[in-house]
Design an enzyme around this catalytic site. Structure first.
Site, PDB file in Angstrom:
ATOM      1  N   ASN A 204       2.511  -4.386  -4.738  1.00 44.26           N
ATOM      2  CA  ASN A 204       3.459  -3.400  -5.248  1.00 44.26           C
ATOM      3  C   ASN A 204       4.101  -4.032  -6.479  1.00 44.26           C
ATOM      4  OD1 ASN A 204       5.974  -2.097  -5.837  1.00 44.26           O
ATOM      5  ND2 ASN A 204       5.936  -1.136  -3.833  1.00 44.26           N
TER       6      ASN A 204
ATOM      7  N   GLU B 197       3.331   1.593  -6.821  1.00 44.50           N
ATOM      8  CA  GLU B 197       4.469   1.737  -7.728  1.00 44.50           C
ATOM      9  C   GLU B 197       4.117   1.322  -9.157  1.00 44.50           C
ATOM     10  OE1 GLU B 197       8.735   1.975  -6.579  1.00 44.50           O
ATOM     11  OE2 GLU B 197       8.154   0.263  -5.325  1.00 44.50           O
TER      12      GLU B 197
ATOM     13  N   TYR C  95       1.159   4.078  -0.887  1.00 39.00           N
ATOM     14  CA  TYR C  95       2.583   3.823  -1.053  1.00 39.00           C
ATOM     15  C   TYR C  95       3.332   4.797  -0.154  1.00 39.00           C
ATOM     16  CZ  TYR C  95       7.208   3.342  -3.124  1.00 39.00           C
ATOM     17  OH  TYR C  95       8.561   3.137  -3.311  1.00 39.00           O
TER      18      TYR C  95
ATOM     19  N   ASP D 207       1.978  -0.755   0.442  1.00 45.36           N
ATOM     20  CA  ASP D 207       3.364  -0.929   0.834  1.00 45.36           C
ATOM     21  C   ASP D 207       3.699   0.150   1.851  1.00 45.36           C
ATOM     22  OD1 ASP D 207       6.090  -1.156   1.096  1.00 45.36           O
ATOM     23  OD2 ASP D 207       6.557  -0.697  -0.993  1.00 45.36           O
TER      24      ASP D 207
ATOM     25  N   ASN E 260       6.487   0.081   3.753  1.00 47.37           N
ATOM     26  CA  ASN E 260       7.928   0.186   3.937  1.00 47.37           C
ATOM     27  C   ASN E 260       8.333   0.132   5.408  1.00 47.37           C
ATOM     28  OD1 ASN E 260       9.515   0.309   1.446  1.00 47.37           O
ATOM     29  ND2 ASN E 260       8.232   2.074   0.940  1.00 47.37           N
TER      30      ASN E 260
ATOM     31  N   ASP F  20       9.636  -7.451  -6.944  1.00 49.42           N
ATOM     32  CA  ASP F  20      10.360  -7.779  -5.717  1.00 49.42           C
ATOM     33  C   ASP F  20       9.390  -7.939  -4.549  1.00 49.42           C
ATOM     34  OD1 ASP F  20       9.797  -5.057  -5.805  1.00 49.42           O
ATOM     35  OD2 ASP F  20      11.738  -4.417  -5.009  1.00 49.42           O
ATOM     36  N   HIS F  21       8.168  -7.420  -4.688  1.00 54.39           N
ATOM     37  CA  HIS F  21       7.064  -7.693  -3.767  1.00 54.39           C
ATOM     38  C   HIS F  21       6.183  -8.796  -4.355  1.00 54.39           C
ATOM     39  CE1 HIS F  21       7.357  -3.877  -1.304  1.00 54.39           C
ATOM     40  NE2 HIS F  21       8.084  -3.547  -2.363  1.00 54.39           N
TER      41      HIS F  21
END
Length: 308
Positions: free
Chosen positions: A8, A36, A137, A196, A198, A297-298
């Site tokens: 991501n 993303e 995603y 991802d 989540n 951030d990933h």
């Protein structure tokens, strides 16, 4: 050996500024699934996907979502929920991408219709190996209405709307995943779903699990749904298969505070493979940074598969 990664990037333009192009050029992956991307075609950086063939579904919300699959060879087939995708060859720039039909061969579940044009799912058949690769995603979601406390929330209370949206997506995607996995098997192909999700599935997948039991991404119903997608006959969590007793390895850390330095992370990014392909996995790495810089951030989750 087939080296496959999922990442991501949280914005292809931002990750390029941090060195993503160099990571692509030096990591020697055969396949890379991206989530993303967050850029329409005309906003992509030059050579956004390096020396790879790219299949890209940007979605229709500028600056949001977007999934892609990068491959050494042009894919044998591409499928998306919107019915079309962008294709480009090695070193393609924004003007080199071509929109092509990419029909979905198994039909979307009705719950997925509101998400069809958002750039959340794309799958390709590899040309050189009997493997179907999917990039997902999954919506981040939120808290159910009864757990929302304004004083503890960064976002305004929404009455559970984001939570309901995620749960609806998961219900539809569960049925869709069964169909597309079976379609791959009927065509003599292994199936690998990456992306991802989540969701941190188990306590091993979240460093601070005790204080997050009532937070989105670690709700009991989310974790139960994730577990229901896995079995020894359908899909296997490849990284957990290789590291059954380990905490993590985590793939997401907040930009705030010392989460990254202290490895107080979440494992949100997964390789879910059909059993034969999962058994071929021999090594996995989370590339926490590249040359000392976080790409997103990933962090990319890289697995080597020995297909013999």
């Amino acid at each position: 050996m087939l080296r496959i990664a999922t990442a991501n990037v949280n914005g292809i333009r931002a990750t390029h500024r941090r060195g993503f192009d160099d990571w692509l050029a030096t990591r020697d992956c055969d396949v890379v699934a991206l989530q993303e991307v967050r850029a329409q075609a005309d906003k992509l950086p030059e050579r956004a996907f390096g020396g790879y063939h790219v299949a890209l579904e940007t979605g229709d919300i500028p600056g949001r979502n977007g999934v892609a699959v990068l491959t050494r060879q042009q894919p044998a087939a591409v499928r998306s929920w919107s019915g079309s995708a962008l294709l480009g060859g090695p070193d393609a720039g924004p003007d080199d991408l071509q929109q092509v039909p990419a029909p979905d061969h198994v039909g979307r579940a009705r719950e997925l219709r509101p998400f069809a044009s958002q750039g959340r799912y794309l799958e390709v058949d590899l040309a050189g190996e009997p493997v179907t690769i999917a990039s997902l995603y999954l919506p981040k979601g939120g808290l159910p209405a009864e757990l929302q406390r304004p004083e503890r929330m960064r976002e305004a209370p929404d009455g559970g709307a984001r939570y309901n949206r995620k749960m609806s997506f998961m219900a539809g995607f569960s049925r869709y995943l069964t169909r597309t996995r079976r379609a791959a098997a009927s065509a003599g192909r292994e199936f690998l779903l990456m992306g991802d999700f989540n969701i941190a599935h188990t306590r091993q997948d979240l460093a601070a699990w005790r204080r997050n039991q009532k937070n989105d991404g670690f709700l009991p119903e989310e974790r139960e749904w994730f577990g229901s997608q896995l079995s020894t006959r359908t899909l296997i969590d490849v990284v957990r298969h290789l590291h059954p007793e380990a905490d993590g390895p985590y793939s997401w850390w907040s930009w705030l505070g010392q989460s990254f330095a202290n490895d107080t992370g979440w494992r949100l990014d997964y390789h879910l493979a059909t059993p034969r392909l999962a058994r071929a996995a021999v090594h996995t790495t989370v590339d926490r940074d590249h040359r000392g810089v976080r790409l997103s951030d990933h962090s990319p989750v890289v697995v080597d598969y020995d297909l013999g």
